[in-house]
Design a protein around this motif. Structure first.
Motif, short mmCIF file in Angstrom:
data_model
loop_
_atom_site.label_atom_id
_atom_site.label_comp_id
_atom_site.label_asym_id
_atom_site.label_seq_id
_atom_site.Cartn_x
_atom_site.Cartn_y
_atom_site.Cartn_z
N TYR A 176 -10.17 0.12 1.23
CA TYR A 176 -9.69 0.99 2.29
C TYR A 176 -9.47 2.41 1.76
O TYR A 176 -9.53 2.66 0.55
N ASN A 177 -9.19 3.33 2.69
CA ASN A 177 -8.87 4.71 2.31
C ASN A 177 -7.68 5.20 3.12
O ASN A 177 -7.15 4.46 3.96
N GLU A 178 -7.26 6.43 2.89
CA GLU A 178 -6.08 6.96 3.56
C GLU A 178 -6.29 7.13 5.07
O GLU A 178 -5.34 7.04 5.84
N LEU B 145 -5.00 0.38 -2.62
CA LEU B 145 -5.77 0.76 -1.44
C LEU B 145 -7.28 0.67 -1.72
O LEU B 145 -8.04 0.12 -0.94
N LYS B 146 -7.68 1.19 -2.88
CA LYS B 146 -9.11 1.16 -3.24
C LYS B 146 -9.58 -0.25 -3.55
O LYS B 146 -10.72 -0.61 -3.26
N LEU C 186 0.81 -1.22 0.00
CA LEU C 186 0.00 0.00 0.00
C LEU C 186 0.84 1.27 0.00
O LEU C 186 0.37 2.31 -0.45
N ILE C 187 2.07 1.17 0.51
CA ILE C 187 2.98 2.32 0.50
C ILE C 187 4.35 1.84 0.04
O ILE C 187 4.88 0.86 0.57
N HIS D 64 5.19 6.70 -1.00
CA HIS D 64 4.11 6.99 -1.95
C HIS D 64 2.98 5.97 -1.76
O HIS D 64 3.21 4.76 -1.80
N VAL D 65 1.76 6.46 -1.59
CA VAL D 65 0.60 5.60 -1.38
C VAL D 65 0.14 5.03 -2.71
O VAL D 65 -0.04 5.76 -3.69
N ASN D 66 -0.05 3.72 -2.73
CA ASN D 66 -0.57 3.04 -3.91
C ASN D 66 -2.10 3.11 -3.86
O ASN D 66 -2.77 2.25 -3.29
N GLN D 67 -2.66 4.16 -4.46
CA GLN D 67 -4.09 4.41 -4.37
C GLN D 67 -4.90 3.28 -5.00
O GLN D 67 -5.97 2.92 -4.50
N ARG D 68 -4.40 2.74 -6.10
CA ARG D 68 -5.14 1.67 -6.77
C ARG D 68 -5.28 0.44 -5.88
O ARG D 68 -6.37 -0.14 -5.77
#
Length: 231
Positions: free
Chosen positions: A186-188, A181-182, A170-171, A175-179
């Motif tokens: 989940y969210n930030e 994570l979604k 996820l990180i 850098h957060v891996n938004q794809r």
């Protein structure tokens, strides 16, 4: 010299686009005709890179043509089982119920030493422990060992083992891996809450963090040092 560099860069981009368009496969997973296509494309690209006297069209047009034909054949393979069998062939049973199939071996021009080598590559060193073995259309060997020889599995110990999920990072280096994570739902805010017990307040301080196959969250700070040995 500059012209050669530009030509090489253009042909490289063209070959890159062609490979992406034809799909993702490892070299060992390629069908015979797919390997031939790659060799043809590489040969056509090298013609345009070697000399300024050859026009770029002499490489671009054949590469584009072969790529379009390959995509067309791939679509045909998806739609028609007969064309798939014609172009890719069919799997062949080499070992059936523990018995070597001599006709299949002769058809594929394989001897016992070849089969033993392929079996050892799969982690089996006793051919008598193989119940069934199939040579796939890409040349790889798939093995079904005899029940007494197969590896122990979790289902042999537990009647209803928990289902594992797909892990994800996820990180990565702050850098957060938004794809990812979604995709896990989940969210930030959730991610921030999971990092707090590890004493991490900013995503930029994280070297790596994610969720493993069992659903457990893990994280590691940047430049994190192991505790010194006090012995």
């Amino acid at each position: 010299m500059l012209i050669l560099l530009v030509r090489a860069a253009l042909l490289y981009l063209l070959v890159f686009i062609a490979m992406k368009a034809m799909g993702k496969r490892e070299l060992g997973q390629l069908q015979p005709f797919e390997l031939v296509v790659i060799l043809i494309i590489s040969d056509m690209a090298s013609i345009g890179m070697q000399s300024n006297t050859v026009t770029l069209a002499s490489s671009i047009i054949p590469i584009a043509t072969v790529t379009i034909l390959q995509i067309g054949l791939s679509i045909l393979n998806l739609k028609s089982e007969k064309s798939r069998a014609l172009l890719c062939g069919r799997p062949v049973l080499l070992i059936r119920n523990g018995q070597l199939q001599e006709k299949a071996m002769a058809k594929l021009r394989l001897n016992i030493n070849d089969i033993q080598e392929m079996i050892r590559a799969q982690g089996y060193f006793d051919i008598s422990g193989i119940e069934n073995a199939i040579i796939e259309t890409n040349g790889q060997l798939s093995i079904m060992p005899k029940t007494a020889k197969r590896p122990l599995q979790l289902g042999d110990i537990e009647s209803d083992p928990p289902q594992e999920q797909m892990g994800a990072l996820l990180i990565l280096d702050g850098h957060v891996n938004q794809r990812a994570l979604k995709s896990l739902g989940y969210n930030e805010s959730w991610l921030t809450a999971r990092l707090e017990p590890d004493g991490i307040k900013k995503f930029g301080d994280v070297f790596v963090a994610g969720v493993d196959e069992s659903g457990q969250f893990f994280s590691q700070k940047k430049n994190q040092r192991l505790p010194e040995d006090k012995r």
